[in-house]
Scaffold this motif. Structure first.
Motif, PDB file in Angstrom:
ATOM      1  N   ILE A 116       0.896  -1.301   0.074  1.00 11.06           N
ATOM      2  CA  ILE A 116      -0.143  -0.074  -0.019  1.00 11.06           C
ATOM      3  C   ILE A 116       1.019   1.328   0.049  1.00 11.06           C
ATOM      4  O   ILE A 116       0.308   2.360   0.017  1.00 11.06           O
ATOM      5  CB  ILE A 116      -1.028  -0.078   1.133  1.00 11.06           C
ATOM      6  CG1 ILE A 116      -0.579   0.051   2.542  1.00 11.06           C
ATOM      7  CG2 ILE A 116      -1.970  -1.312   1.166  1.00 11.06           C
ATOM      8  CD1 ILE A 116      -1.389   0.367   3.684  1.00 11.06           C
ATOM      9  N   GLY A 117       2.101   1.297   0.143  1.00 11.34           N
ATOM     10  CA  GLY A 117       3.078   2.367  -0.188  1.00 11.34           C
ATOM     11  C   GLY A 117       4.457   2.170   0.104  1.00 11.34           C
ATOM     12  O   GLY A 117       4.905   1.369   0.648  1.00 11.34           O
ATOM     13  N   ARG A 118       5.095   2.996  -0.806  1.00 11.43           N
ATOM     14  CA  ARG A 118       6.522   3.135  -0.615  1.00 11.43           C
ATOM     15  C   ARG A 118       6.609   4.611   0.147  1.00 11.43           C
ATOM     16  O   ARG A 118       5.971   5.794  -0.328  1.00 11.43           O
ATOM     17  CB  ARG A 118       7.131   3.135  -1.814  1.00 11.43           C
ATOM     18  CG  ARG A 118       8.669   3.477  -1.749  1.00 11.43           C
ATOM     19  CD  ARG A 118       9.221   3.707  -3.368  1.00 11.43           C
ATOM     20  NE  ARG A 118      10.448   4.088  -3.353  1.00 11.43           N
ATOM     21  CZ  ARG A 118      10.890   5.391  -3.910  1.00 11.43           C
ATOM     22  NH1 ARG A 118      10.104   6.095  -4.538  1.00 11.43           N
ATOM     23  NH2 ARG A 118      12.211   5.640  -3.964  1.00 11.43           N
ATOM     24  N   ILE A 119       7.543   4.742   1.212  1.00  9.65           N
ATOM     25  CA  ILE A 119       7.685   6.245   1.608  1.00  9.65           C
ATOM     26  C   ILE A 119       9.110   6.369   2.126  1.00  9.65           C
ATOM     27  O   ILE A 119       9.971   5.295   1.982  1.00  9.65           O
ATOM     28  CB  ILE A 119       6.993   6.228   3.145  1.00  9.65           C
ATOM     29  CG1 ILE A 119       7.447   5.219   4.192  1.00  9.65           C
ATOM     30  CG2 ILE A 119       5.580   6.132   3.024  1.00  9.65           C
ATOM     31  CD1 ILE A 119       6.882   5.521   5.480  1.00  9.65           C
ATOM     32  N   HIS A 120       9.624   7.652   2.231  1.00 11.26           N
ATOM     33  CA  HIS A 120      10.904   8.093   2.601  1.00 11.26           C
ATOM     34  C   HIS A 120      10.676   8.615   4.247  1.00 11.26           C
ATOM     35  O   HIS A 120       9.690   9.350   4.356  1.00 11.26           O
ATOM     36  CB  HIS A 120      11.745   9.149   1.749  1.00 11.26           C
ATOM     37  CG  HIS A 120      12.096   8.570   0.647  1.00 11.26           C
ATOM     38  ND1 HIS A 120      11.493   8.581  -0.555  1.00 11.26           N
ATOM     39  CD2 HIS A 120      13.145   7.622   0.318  1.00 11.26           C
ATOM     40  CE1 HIS A 120      12.136   8.015  -1.466  1.00 11.26           C
ATOM     41  NE2 HIS A 120      12.986   7.445  -1.199  1.00 11.26           N
ATOM     42  N   THR A 121      11.197   8.025   5.457  1.00 11.38           N
ATOM     43  CA  THR A 121      10.786   8.209   6.729  1.00 11.38           C
ATOM     44  C   THR A 121      11.455   9.653   6.970  1.00 11.38           C
ATOM     45  O   THR A 121      10.709  10.326   8.052  1.00 11.38           O
ATOM     46  CB  THR A 121      11.494   7.054   7.466  1.00 11.38           C
ATOM     47  OG1 THR A 121      12.962   7.062   7.521  1.00 11.38           O
ATOM     48  CG2 THR A 121      10.893   6.016   7.242  1.00 11.38           C
ATOM     49  N   SER A 122      12.478  10.133   6.756  1.00 17.64           N
ATOM     50  CA  SER A 122      12.670  11.463   7.162  1.00 17.64           C
ATOM     51  C   SER A 122      14.032  11.980   6.172  1.00 17.64           C
ATOM     52  O   SER A 122      15.102  12.119   6.182  1.00 17.64           O
ATOM     53  CB  SER A 122      13.588  11.446   8.538  1.00 17.64           C
ATOM     54  OG  SER A 122      14.006  12.640   8.910  1.00 17.64           O
ATOM     55  N   GLU A 128      16.705   6.687   3.883  1.00 20.34           N
ATOM     56  CA  GLU A 128      15.871   5.025   4.373  1.00 20.34           C
ATOM     57  C   GLU A 128      14.428   5.270   3.515  1.00 20.34           C
ATOM     58  O   GLU A 128      13.591   6.105   3.223  1.00 20.34           O
ATOM     59  CB  GLU A 128      15.252   5.248   5.921  1.00 20.34           C
ATOM     60  CG  GLU A 128      14.607   4.079   6.137  1.00 20.34           C
ATOM     61  CD  GLU A 128      14.394   3.901   7.641  1.00 20.34           C
ATOM     62  OE1 GLU A 128      14.345   2.855   8.352  1.00 20.34           O
ATOM     63  OE2 GLU A 128      13.743   4.953   8.502  1.00 20.34           O
ATOM     64  N   GLU A 129      14.296   3.883   3.005  1.00 20.78           N
ATOM     65  CA  GLU A 129      13.177   3.943   1.916  1.00 20.78           C
ATOM     66  C   GLU A 129      12.390   2.948   2.716  1.00 20.78           C
ATOM     67  O   GLU A 129      12.749   1.720   3.458  1.00 20.78           O
ATOM     68  CB  GLU A 129      13.664   3.289   0.738  1.00 20.78           C
ATOM     69  CG  GLU A 129      12.442   3.095  -0.287  1.00 20.78           C
ATOM     70  CD  GLU A 129      12.899   2.389  -1.732  1.00 20.78           C
ATOM     71  OE1 GLU A 129      12.431   2.684  -2.593  1.00 20.78           O
ATOM     72  OE2 GLU A 129      14.082   1.801  -1.498  1.00 20.78           O
ATOM     73  N   GLY A 130      10.790   2.910   2.837  1.00 19.93           N
ATOM     74  CA  GLY A 130       9.939   2.255   3.566  1.00 19.93           C
ATOM     75  C   GLY A 130       9.161   1.573   2.619  1.00 19.93           C
ATOM     76  O   GLY A 130       8.871   2.293   1.660  1.00 19.93           O
ATOM     77  N   PHE A 131       8.377   0.532   2.882  1.00 26.02           N
ATOM     78  CA  PHE A 131       7.553  -0.291   2.143  1.00 26.02           C
ATOM     79  C   PHE A 131       6.321  -0.738   3.340  1.00 26.02           C
ATOM     80  O   PHE A 131       6.951  -1.370   4.431  1.00 26.02           O
ATOM     81  CB  PHE A 131       7.790  -1.363   1.554  1.00 26.02           C
ATOM     82  CG  PHE A 131       8.875  -1.119   0.323  1.00 26.02           C
ATOM     83  CD1 PHE A 131       8.400  -0.599  -0.819  1.00 26.02           C
ATOM     84  CD2 PHE A 131      10.278  -0.872   0.609  1.00 26.02           C
ATOM     85  CE1 PHE A 131       9.444  -0.264  -1.881  1.00 26.02           C
ATOM     86  CE2 PHE A 131      10.903  -0.701  -0.515  1.00 26.02           C
ATOM     87  CZ  PHE A 131      10.751  -0.304  -1.629  1.00 26.02           C
ATOM     88  N   ILE A 174       6.013   5.682  10.235  1.00 25.63           N
ATOM     89  CA  ILE A 174       5.603   4.485   9.192  1.00 25.63           C
ATOM     90  C   ILE A 174       4.297   4.189   9.709  1.00 25.63           C
ATOM     91  O   ILE A 174       3.111   3.677   8.974  1.00 25.63           O
ATOM     92  CB  ILE A 174       6.480   3.403   9.263  1.00 25.63           C
ATOM     93  CG1 ILE A 174       7.776   4.086   8.248  1.00 25.63           C
ATOM     94  CG2 ILE A 174       6.069   2.330   8.549  1.00 25.63           C
ATOM     95  CD1 ILE A 174       8.899   3.020   8.612  1.00 25.63           C
ATOM     96  N   SER A 175       3.835   4.178  10.784  1.00 21.33           N
ATOM     97  CA  SER A 175       2.438   3.723  11.514  1.00 21.33           C
ATOM     98  C   SER A 175       1.622   4.348  11.339  1.00 21.33           C
ATOM     99  O   SER A 175       0.539   4.014  10.594  1.00 21.33           O
ATOM    100  CB  SER A 175       2.804   3.325  13.026  1.00 21.33           C
ATOM    101  OG  SER A 175       3.765   2.364  13.394  1.00 21.33           O
ATOM    102  N   ILE A 176       1.769   5.836  11.264  1.00 18.14           N
ATOM    103  CA  ILE A 176       0.607   6.989  10.884  1.00 18.14           C
ATOM    104  C   ILE A 176       0.422   6.814   9.277  1.00 18.14           C
ATOM    105  O   ILE A 176      -0.823   6.660   9.091  1.00 18.14           O
ATOM    106  CB  ILE A 176       1.407   8.226  11.466  1.00 18.14           C
ATOM    107  CG1 ILE A 176       1.305   8.213  12.850  1.00 18.14           C
ATOM    108  CG2 ILE A 176       0.320   9.352  10.758  1.00 18.14           C
ATOM    109  CD1 ILE A 176       1.963   9.522  13.159  1.00 18.14           C
ATOM    110  N   ALA A 177       1.522   6.678   8.627  1.00 16.17           N
ATOM    111  CA  ALA A 177       1.103   6.783   7.245  1.00 16.17           C
ATOM    112  C   ALA A 177       0.450   5.199   6.726  1.00 16.17           C
ATOM    113  O   ALA A 177      -0.615   5.266   6.242  1.00 16.17           O
ATOM    114  CB  ALA A 177       2.601   6.784   6.227  1.00 16.17           C
ATOM    115  N   GLY A 178       0.959   4.245   7.359  1.00 20.29           N
ATOM    116  CA  GLY A 178       0.429   3.014   6.949  1.00 20.29           C
ATOM    117  C   GLY A 178      -0.985   2.832   7.589  1.00 20.29           C
ATOM    118  O   GLY A 178      -1.936   2.302   6.694  1.00 20.29           O
ATOM    119  N   LEU A 179      -1.427   3.149   8.709  1.00 21.46           N
ATOM    120  CA  LEU A 179      -3.026   3.229   9.298  1.00 21.46           C
ATOM    121  C   LEU A 179      -3.764   4.128   8.416  1.00 21.46           C
ATOM    122  O   LEU A 179      -4.861   3.522   8.111  1.00 21.46           O
ATOM    123  CB  LEU A 179      -2.847   3.581  10.772  1.00 21.46           C
ATOM    124  CG  LEU A 179      -2.132   2.611  11.643  1.00 21.46           C
ATOM    125  CD1 LEU A 179      -1.979   3.240  13.301  1.00 21.46           C
ATOM    126  CD2 LEU A 179      -3.104   1.362  11.759  1.00 21.46           C
TER     127      LEU A 179
END
Length: 192
Positions: A116-122, A128-131, A174-179
């Motif tokens: 549901i998403g790819r993000i950069h955390t800061s 850092e790349e997140g999924f 990551i939790s906020i974006a994911g939720l």
């Protein structure tokens, strides 16, 4: 002021003059770079490079519940409720890392996975790349905590976890974006 999305160049306006490694451990490396910024001025830029991808999972059951993981976070000196998450080796498919993390932290396996998403955390200080993945059709099992983890697991309705994110009771990015993304995706699936 225009309401149209401004055009931007994909060319990097920063110029790196010199890059010097400062520190490295098994999880991160830090480098200091001498740069010319987009305005033409000289300066330094510190970059923290992560040696893993950030992986976050929102497990959802058929009743609309999710699970949060609680632990004390050393870096911010606070207890933190978060979605199940961890690091995935850079050369490994993020989905495989997500499956491992979900099993380790909650004991669950899932038959249905959605990225549901790819993000950069800061992105001002780290590359850092997140999924983030939505995990559904869950089967319970045993947790497999790592040595450094003293985790508590909490089952609650997804809407309550979203409320916690909106009220800053959950502060992990990551939790906020994911939720928020998970709630939006699940709402669009409902028949009208």
């Amino acid at each position: 002021m225009s309401t149209e999305k401004p055009h931007h160049s994909s060319e990097n306006p920063w110029k790196t003059l010199e890059s010097k490694p400062i520190y490295s451990n098994p999880w991160i490396s830090v480098r200091e770079e001498q740069v010319i910024n987009p305005g033409g001025g000289r300066g330094i830029y510190g970059v923290v490079s992560m040696k893993n991808k950030a992986i976050g999972i929102i497990p959802i059951d058929e009743e609309g519940n999710t699970w949060l993981v609680g632990q004390y976070r050393y870096t911010v000196n606070e207890y933190s409720w978060e979605i199940p998450m961890g690091g995935g080796p850079i050369g490994i498919d993020p989905l495989e890392s997500a499956k491992r993390e979900l099993k380790e932290e909650t004991g669950f396996t899932a038959a249905e996975w959605t990225n549901i998403g790819r993000i950069h955390t800061s992105n001002s200080v780290t590359d850092e790349e997140g999924f983030i993945f939505l995990a559904e059709d869950l089967t319970a099992g045993e947790t497999e905590f790592e040595e450094t983890e003293d985790l508590k697991i909490w089952k609650l309705p997804l809407h309550e976890a979203v409320r916690m994110a909106m009220d800053s009771e959950i502060t992990d990015a990551i939790s906020i974006a994911g939720l928020l993304k998970a709630e939006k995706i699940l709402l669009t699936r409902r028949p009208k």
